[in-house]
Design an enzyme around this catalytic site. Structure first.
Site, PDB file in Angstrom:
ATOM      1  N   GLY A  92       0.788  -1.228   0.000  1.00 59.04           N
ATOM      2  CA  GLY A  92       0.000   0.000   0.000  1.00 59.04           C
ATOM      3  C   GLY A  92       0.818   1.275   0.000  1.00 59.04           C
ATOM      4  N   LYS A  93       2.046   1.220  -0.532  1.00 52.54           N
ATOM      5  CA  LYS A  93       2.879   2.429  -0.527  1.00 52.54           C
ATOM      6  C   LYS A  93       2.340   3.490  -1.488  1.00 52.54           C
ATOM      7  CE  LYS A  93       6.378   0.800  -3.813  1.00 52.54           C
ATOM      8  NZ  LYS A  93       5.651  -0.451  -4.114  1.00 52.54           N
ATOM      9  N   THR A  94       1.857   3.071  -2.676  1.00 52.93           N
ATOM     10  CA  THR A  94       1.266   4.044  -3.597  1.00 52.93           C
ATOM     11  C   THR A  94      -0.002   4.623  -3.007  1.00 52.93           C
ATOM     12  OG1 THR A  94       2.205   2.928  -5.545  1.00 52.93           O
ATOM     13  CG2 THR A  94       0.324   4.378  -5.920  1.00 52.93           C
TER      14      THR A  94
ATOM     15  N   GLU B 132       4.578   3.959 -13.187  1.00 52.36           N
ATOM     16  CA  GLU B 132       4.202   2.547 -13.179  1.00 52.36           C
ATOM     17  C   GLU B 132       2.794   2.310 -13.717  1.00 52.36           C
ATOM     18  OE1 GLU B 132       4.254  -1.269 -10.111  1.00 52.36           O
ATOM     19  OE2 GLU B 132       4.385   0.765  -9.332  1.00 52.36           O
TER      20      GLU B 132
ATOM     21  N   ARG C 182      -8.181   5.543  -8.513  1.00 59.26           N
ATOM     22  CA  ARG C 182      -7.767   5.368  -7.119  1.00 59.26           C
ATOM     23  C   ARG C 182      -7.867   6.670  -6.342  1.00 59.26           C
ATOM     24  NH1 ARG C 182      -2.523   1.460  -6.696  1.00 59.26           N
ATOM     25  NH2 ARG C 182      -2.977   1.867  -4.508  1.00 59.26           N
TER      26      ARG C 182
ATOM     27  N   GLN D  53      10.559   0.302  -3.986  1.00 53.97           N
ATOM     28  CA  GLN D  53      10.027  -1.033  -3.732  1.00 53.97           C
ATOM     29  C   GLN D  53      11.084  -1.921  -3.127  1.00 53.97           C
ATOM     30  OE1 GLN D  53       6.963  -2.795  -6.238  1.00 53.97           O
ATOM     31  NE2 GLN D  53       8.351  -4.493  -6.645  1.00 53.97           N
TER      32      GLN D  53
ATOM     33  N   GLU E 254      19.983  -1.772  -2.684  1.00 60.25           N
ATOM     34  CA  GLU E 254      21.143  -0.870  -2.695  1.00 60.25           C
ATOM     35  C   GLU E 254      21.037   0.100  -1.521  1.00 60.25           C
ATOM     36  OE1 GLU E 254      22.645  -2.302  -4.811  1.00 60.25           O
ATOM     37  OE2 GLU E 254      21.251  -2.889  -6.373  1.00 60.25           O
TER      38      GLU E 254
ATOM     39  N   LYS F  88      14.485   5.964   9.729  1.00 62.44           N
ATOM     40  CA  LYS F  88      15.618   6.888   9.782  1.00 62.44           C
ATOM     41  C   LYS F  88      15.098   8.308   9.707  1.00 62.44           C
ATOM     42  CE  LYS F  88      19.441   8.823   7.169  1.00 62.44           C
ATOM     43  NZ  LYS F  88      20.261   8.804   5.943  1.00 62.44           N
TER      44      LYS F  88
ATOM     45  N   ARG G  28      17.109  12.227  10.128  1.00 61.92           N
ATOM     46  CA  ARG G  28      18.322  12.951  10.527  1.00 61.92           C
ATOM     47  C   ARG G  28      18.088  13.853  11.735  1.00 61.92           C
ATOM     48  NH1 ARG G  28      22.216  12.127   6.672  1.00 61.92           N
ATOM     49  NH2 ARG G  28      21.521  11.924   4.493  1.00 61.92           N
TER      50      ARG G  28
END
Length: 283
Positions: A50-52, A76, A85, A202, A222, A259, A261
């Protein structure tokens, strides 16, 4: 010190230009101060988490509630699918029923209202295929010029793996180094344009034998280069996807700040309305 503050009391003055754009999610905004100009944010998740949908929720909240302009780059999905959506998310209507033409009267009226709301929304959408970081920067520069004195509230990019790295490619460089150059370019763009940049990424699929453990920074593809350049890294995780038999997990997900800063990390439970692809603080 003297170049920033006339005297010690000016240290406590808040510059409105430096204040974050609210995401519309209370816990997230309390922890991060909203999306702050000049910073690079990463929203990452495994497939089907559900990130989008979370990004669409943020875009909707910024341009409809805060009334701030938003630049949205999508690579995408076709624009018509994302429009469906957006409408169903705003209306809290069933996306499946809408697509199949069987929305009930209540959903139809809510979708009509969402349609009218978006007609007036300061949302600038680009679904060009496979843009480079330089091309995104150029488009944002033109948009800022068009907006004049009005500040650009945020730039959303969905997603990193579909971007074109032609402008950072050098023979012999491996993908981790190319991704590092690309995310660094987006970080510099955020600082140069004084706008928050939110980049979706992703993660690899989780091992179901691990019972859907929440992702960590090590799960980022990465991760060294992405994590290094990001000011904030957040994960979206739904344990329900891996264990559909536990009623305690149903309709819930975690917003994890892994994370930051200049702020705390932590996690918070959100409610996921799967039928309308919508995240809410509570229901």
């Amino acid at each position: 010190l003297s170049t920033h503050y006339d005297d010690v009391e000016r240290v406590f003055d808040l510059d409105p230009r430096e204040q974050g754009t609210p995401s519309g999610f209370a816990w997230q905004d309390e922890k991060t101060g909203g999306y702050i100009p000049g910073k690079l944010y990463i929203i990452a998740a495994r497939p089907s988490m559900g990130k989008t949908a979370k990004a669409i929720n943020d875009v909707s909240n910024i341009c409809l509630k805060s009334k701030k302009p938003v630049a949205l780059f999508t690579f995408e999905q076709p624009k018509d699918e994302l429009l469906q959506r957006l409408l169903c998310c705003r209306a809290t209507a069933s996306l499946t029923d809408f697509i199949k033409g069987r929305s009930d009267a209540g959903d139809k009226e809510a979708i009509r209202k969402a349609y009218r709301d978006y007609l007036e929304a300061p949302l600038y959408w680009d679904d060009s295929r496979s843009l480079t970081a330089s091309q995104i920067r150029a488009k944002c520069l033109r948009l800022k010029k068009k907006l004049g004195d009005e500040e650009l509230g945020a730039v959303f990019i969905d997603q990193l793996s579909f971007m074109n790295w032609a402008d950072v490619y050098e023979k012999g460089l491996q993908p981790p180094m190319l991704i590092g150059l690309m995310t660094r370019a987006l970080k510099f763009m955020a600082r140069e344009l004084h706008v928050p940049v939110i980049l979706l990424c992703q993660l690899k699929r989780g091992d179901k034998n691990a019972k859907g453990a929440p992702p960590t920074l090590a799960d980022l593809k990465e991760s060294g280069s992405i994590e290094e350049n990001a000011d904030v890294v957040a994960f979206i995780h739904r344990a329900e996807y891996y264990d559909r038999t536990d009623p305690a997990l149903k309709g819930k997900g975690d917003d994890i700040i892994a994370k930051q800063r200049q702020g705390p990390v932590g996690s918070h439970v959100l409610i996921y309305l799967a039928s309308s692809c919508k995240w809410v603080d509570k229901w």
